[in-house]
Design an enzyme around this catalytic site. Structure first.
Site, PDB file in Angstrom:
ATOM      1  N   GLY A   1       6.285 -10.228 -12.349  1.00  0.00           N
ATOM      2  CA  GLY A   1       7.071 -11.126 -13.137  1.00  0.00           C
ATOM      3  C   GLY A   1       8.425 -10.847 -13.082  1.00  0.00           C
TER       4      GLY A   1
ATOM      5  N   LYS B   1       9.635 -10.078 -27.374  1.00  0.00           N
ATOM      6  CA  LYS B   1       8.981 -10.827 -28.603  1.00  0.00           C
ATOM      7  C   LYS B   1       8.533  -9.571 -29.811  1.00  0.00           C
ATOM      8  CE  LYS B   1       5.889 -13.806 -25.955  1.00  0.00           C
ATOM      9  NZ  LYS B   1       4.359 -13.855 -25.362  1.00  0.00           N
TER      10      LYS B   1
ATOM     11  N   ASP C   1       6.137  -7.585 -24.680  1.00  0.00           N
ATOM     12  CA  ASP C   1       5.330  -8.463 -25.767  1.00  0.00           C
ATOM     13  C   ASP C   1       4.774  -7.343 -26.575  1.00  0.00           C
ATOM     14  OD1 ASP C   1       3.908 -10.377 -26.884  1.00  0.00           O
ATOM     15  OD2 ASP C   1       2.142 -10.439 -25.214  1.00  0.00           O
TER      16      ASP C   1
ATOM     17  N   PHE D   1       3.533 -18.230 -26.064  1.00  0.00           N
ATOM     18  CA  PHE D   1       3.198 -18.087 -24.812  1.00  0.00           C
ATOM     19  C   PHE D   1       4.492 -18.954 -23.867  1.00  0.00           C
ATOM     20  CE2 PHE D   1       1.276 -18.163 -20.565  1.00  0.00           C
ATOM     21  CZ  PHE D   1       1.214 -16.915 -20.360  1.00  0.00           C
TER      22      PHE D   1
ATOM     23  N   ARG E   1       5.664 -19.109 -11.784  1.00  0.00           N
ATOM     24  CA  ARG E   1       6.657 -18.116 -11.463  1.00  0.00           C
ATOM     25  C   ARG E   1       7.942 -18.588 -10.833  1.00  0.00           C
ATOM     26  NH1 ARG E   1       4.228 -13.241 -12.583  1.00  0.00           N
ATOM     27  NH2 ARG E   1       2.240 -12.876 -11.949  1.00  0.00           N
TER      28      ARG E   1
ATOM     29  N   GLU F   1      12.008  -5.303 -16.632  1.00  0.00           N
ATOM     30  CA  GLU F   1      10.896  -5.998 -17.027  1.00  0.00           C
ATOM     31  C   GLU F   1      11.270  -7.657 -17.240  1.00  0.00           C
ATOM     32  OE1 GLU F   1       7.871  -6.627 -17.243  1.00  0.00           O
ATOM     33  OE2 GLU F   1       6.671  -4.912 -17.827  1.00  0.00           O
ATOM     34  N   ASP F   2      10.110  -8.429 -16.997  1.00  0.00           N
ATOM     35  CA  ASP F   2      10.355  -9.910 -17.553  1.00  0.00           C
ATOM     36  C   ASP F   2      10.291 -10.201 -18.934  1.00  0.00           C
ATOM     37  OD1 ASP F   2       7.799  -9.246 -17.739  1.00  0.00           O
ATOM     38  OD2 ASP F   2       6.810 -10.869 -16.333  1.00  0.00           O
TER      39      ASP F   2
ATOM     40  N   ASP G   1       4.313 -16.050 -15.660  1.00  0.00           N
ATOM     41  CA  ASP G   1       3.124 -16.878 -15.062  1.00  0.00           C
ATOM     42  C   ASP G   1       2.014 -17.323 -16.078  1.00  0.00           C
ATOM     43  OD1 ASP G   1       2.199 -14.139 -14.972  1.00  0.00           O
ATOM     44  OD2 ASP G   1       0.597 -15.009 -13.748  1.00  0.00           O
TER      45      ASP G   1
HETATM   46  P1  IMP Z   1       2.962  -6.197 -23.040  1.00  0.00           P
HETATM   47  O1  IMP Z   1       2.354  -5.100 -22.253  1.00  0.00           O
HETATM   48  O2  IMP Z   1       2.066  -6.630 -24.067  1.00  0.00           O
HETATM   49  O3  IMP Z   1       4.187  -5.775 -23.675  1.00  0.00           O
HETATM   50  O4  IMP Z   1       3.033  -7.332 -22.024  1.00  0.00           O
HETATM   51  C1  IMP Z   1       3.962  -7.061 -20.919  1.00  0.00           C
HETATM   52  C2  IMP Z   1       3.202  -8.031 -19.937  1.00  0.00           C
HETATM   53  O5  IMP Z   1       2.665  -9.125 -20.231  1.00  0.00           O
HETATM   54  C3  IMP Z   1       4.687  -8.700 -19.135  1.00  0.00           C
HETATM   55  O6  IMP Z   1       5.232  -7.914 -18.308  1.00  0.00           O
HETATM   56  C4  IMP Z   1       4.097 -10.107 -18.751  1.00  0.00           C
HETATM   57  O7  IMP Z   1       3.421  -9.894 -17.400  1.00  0.00           O
HETATM   58  C5  IMP Z   1       2.895 -10.481 -19.655  1.00  0.00           C
HETATM   59  N1  IMP Z   1       3.370 -11.457 -20.769  1.00  0.00           N
HETATM   60  C6  IMP Z   1       3.541 -11.055 -22.001  1.00  0.00           C
HETATM   61  N2  IMP Z   1       3.917 -11.988 -22.767  1.00  0.00           N
HETATM   62  C7  IMP Z   1       3.792 -13.223 -21.768  1.00  0.00           C
HETATM   63  C8  IMP Z   1       4.310 -14.714 -21.945  1.00  0.00           C
HETATM   64  O8  IMP Z   1       4.389 -15.322 -23.011  1.00  0.00           O
HETATM   65  N3  IMP Z   1       4.074 -15.260 -20.662  1.00  0.00           N
HETATM   66  C9  IMP Z   1       3.786 -14.784 -19.601  1.00  0.00           C
HETATM   67  N4  IMP Z   1       3.408 -13.440 -19.335  1.00  0.00           N
HETATM   68  C10 IMP Z   1       3.489 -12.730 -20.572  1.00  0.00           C
HETATM   69 MG    MG Z   2       5.938  -7.863 -16.647  1.00  0.00          MG
END
Ligand code: IMP
Ligand code: MG
Length: 172
Positions: A40, A127, A99, A148, A161, A95-96, A155
């Site tokens: 991402g 977020k 979350d 989301f 993407r 990072e993209d 993606d």
């Molecule tokens: P985390 O581990 O919960 O912080 O999530 C991180 C990963 O989840 C990111 O690097 C994304 O690949 C994916 N992700 C989290 N939120 C979204 C979203 O709103 N859209 C798409 N991918 C997401």
């Molecule tokens: Mg990511």
């Protein structure tokens, strides 16, 4: 499922330019290693890395996966590791989106084993309401609600993407 325009490409580009300036300012005299989290973060990392052309910087790539569809699986799998030596270096994780923070926490723990002098986090999107780990990104493009989104690297089931703008899932 319907997505609507949320952040334009022009707004994203302008914000990345600002983040680049901040990183250049903070990394004077350092040779940071940017670590792009695939898949991402690659469009963000590409722009951010080049926004830091004044730095003596390097880039490397790491791959993890934690998402299937629109909800987190909570599991983080590391698929592709880092081969660069990071001991004593400034590492900037790119990072993209942060979350829950699970992915970034997992990466920090993994990278710390390589004894870097410091680890910074640059994320295009954040977020804050979804965060469950005690991580604070150093460079944040946009803080957004717990919704989301897709586009600019993000993606849904591997699609979206290549969208230049970011779109948000419409709730009905
Ligand atoms: P985390 O581990 O919960 O912080 O999530 C991180 C990963 O989840 C990111 O690097 C994304 O690949 C994916 N992700 C989290 N939120 C979204 C979203 O709103 N859209 C798409 N991918 C997401
Ligand atoms: Mg990511």
């Amino acid at each position: 499922m319907t997505f609507e325009p949320y952040i334009s490409h022009a707004t994203i580009e302008a914000r990345i330019a600002e983040l680049g300036k901040e990183i250049v300012r903070d990394c004077q005299g350092k040779s940071p290693l940017f670590v792009c989290v695939l898949n991402g973060a690659f469009p963000f990392a590409s722009d951010l890395f080049r926004a830091c052309e004044e730095l003596d910087a390097e880039i490397a790539f790491i791959r993890v996966q934690s998402y299937e569809g629109t909800s987190t699986t909570g599991k983080v799998k590391q698929v592709l590791g880092l081969t660069d030596k990071i001991e004593g270096r400034t590492v900037i994780i790119v990072e993209d989106i942060v979350d829950t923070g699970n992915t970034i926490q997992n990466l920090i723990d993994h990278l710390n084993e390589g004894r870097p002098s410091e680890i910074k986090i640059a994320t295009l999107l954040f977020k804050p309401e979804a965060l469950v780990k005690p991580v604070t990104p150093d460079y944040v493009g946009f803080s957004i609600p717990k919704k989301f989104i897709i586009g600019f690297g993000l993606d849904i089931n591997k699609k979206g993407r290549n969208l230049n703008d970011i779109y948000i899932l419409k709730e009905d």
